[in-house]
Design an enzyme around this catalytic site. Sequence first.
Site, mmCIF file in Angstrom:
data_model
loop_
_atom_site.group_PDB
_atom_site.id
_atom_site.type_symbol
_atom_site.label_atom_id
_atom_site.label_comp_id
_atom_site.label_asym_id
_atom_site.label_seq_id
_atom_site.Cartn_x
_atom_site.Cartn_y
_atom_site.Cartn_z
ATOM 1 N N GLY A 64 0.716 -1.203 0.229
ATOM 2 C CA GLY A 64 -0.003 0.066 0.041
ATOM 3 C C GLY A 64 0.592 1.320 -0.025
ATOM 4 O O GLY A 64 0.177 2.392 -0.043
ATOM 5 N N TYR B 66 5.886 -13.685 -14.411
ATOM 6 C CA TYR B 66 4.922 -13.004 -13.865
ATOM 7 C C TYR B 66 3.380 -13.106 -14.689
ATOM 8 O O TYR B 66 2.486 -13.226 -13.617
ATOM 9 C CB TYR B 66 5.272 -11.489 -14.431
ATOM 10 C CG TYR B 66 3.989 -10.478 -13.869
ATOM 11 C CD1 TYR B 66 4.187 -9.932 -12.526
ATOM 12 C CD2 TYR B 66 3.285 -9.827 -14.907
ATOM 13 C CE1 TYR B 66 3.104 -9.196 -11.917
ATOM 14 C CE2 TYR B 66 2.378 -8.973 -14.556
ATOM 15 C CZ TYR B 66 2.383 -8.457 -13.299
ATOM 16 O OH TYR B 66 1.260 -7.578 -12.670
ATOM 17 N N THR C 230 2.526 -16.046 -15.587
ATOM 18 C CA THR C 230 2.071 -17.521 -15.209
ATOM 19 C C THR C 230 1.598 -17.057 -13.650
ATOM 20 O O THR C 230 0.546 -17.807 -13.257
ATOM 21 C CB THR C 230 3.263 -18.235 -14.908
ATOM 22 O OG1 THR C 230 3.811 -18.448 -16.235
ATOM 23 C CG2 THR C 230 2.872 -19.391 -14.414
#
Length: 253
Positions: free
Chosen positions: A19, A160, A162
């Site tokens: 975040g 990525y 996958t």
Amino acid sequence: MTFARYSSLQNRVAFITGGGSGIGASIVEAFVEQGAQVAFVDILEDESRALAERLAEKGKKPLFIACDLLDIKALDVAITTVRDTLGPIQVLVNNAANDTRQEVDAVTEADWDRTMSLNIKHQFFAAQAVGRQMRTLGAGSIINFSSIAWMGGAGAMTTYATAKAAVVGLTNSLAREFGPSNIRVNAIAPGAVITERQKRLWVSEDDMQMFIERQCMKRSLVPDDIARTALFLAADDSFMLTKQCIVVDGGLR
């Protein structure tokens, strides 16, 4: 434009991974503005503390906990800390990810394992831990992050892509398992979201223009577009929406 306010999110405890910057920071801000009790984790401590202080000026400071999501034990401790500080978590946003580019021949076993850890492993274990809290409440919303990268076969992103495809399978299975406890599980698949990191590392001005030309909607996709989708999926307004992957890409695909 005028955007929705969700009364059901008032004082609801929301936990957001990654975040401190980019899409995650927009999600943190969006939930704070809705009156939720927000906690988030990130490895970027300076950026995260600055975000928390800035949002404190709006009247409700989010709880930031420094955490490396490669460390599942540390993630579990953070989730427990949020419960003990704010109460049981009612919304989980599994936002954290890393989309490092690599050609296939350059990928090592260590690269593969790290990519899976950064993009799906922590999503499962966060959902596992938070799911226990949500069961005590009899309700909850889990929002996982996929990507359109796996849908079209993005170049230099095989590992990525996958992992992000696997997020959809994870979402569908968790939705089936958690549904009897009124816990909804959905995924968001963002398109070409232009963050500062993207501009710094991967995306040129020409690339940005190319994305806009390919999209149905003729402006850049920005983090706030994704954050507003997360708000809807977290709110009671979407109560019967589960086991879905929501594509937010301006019509790029």
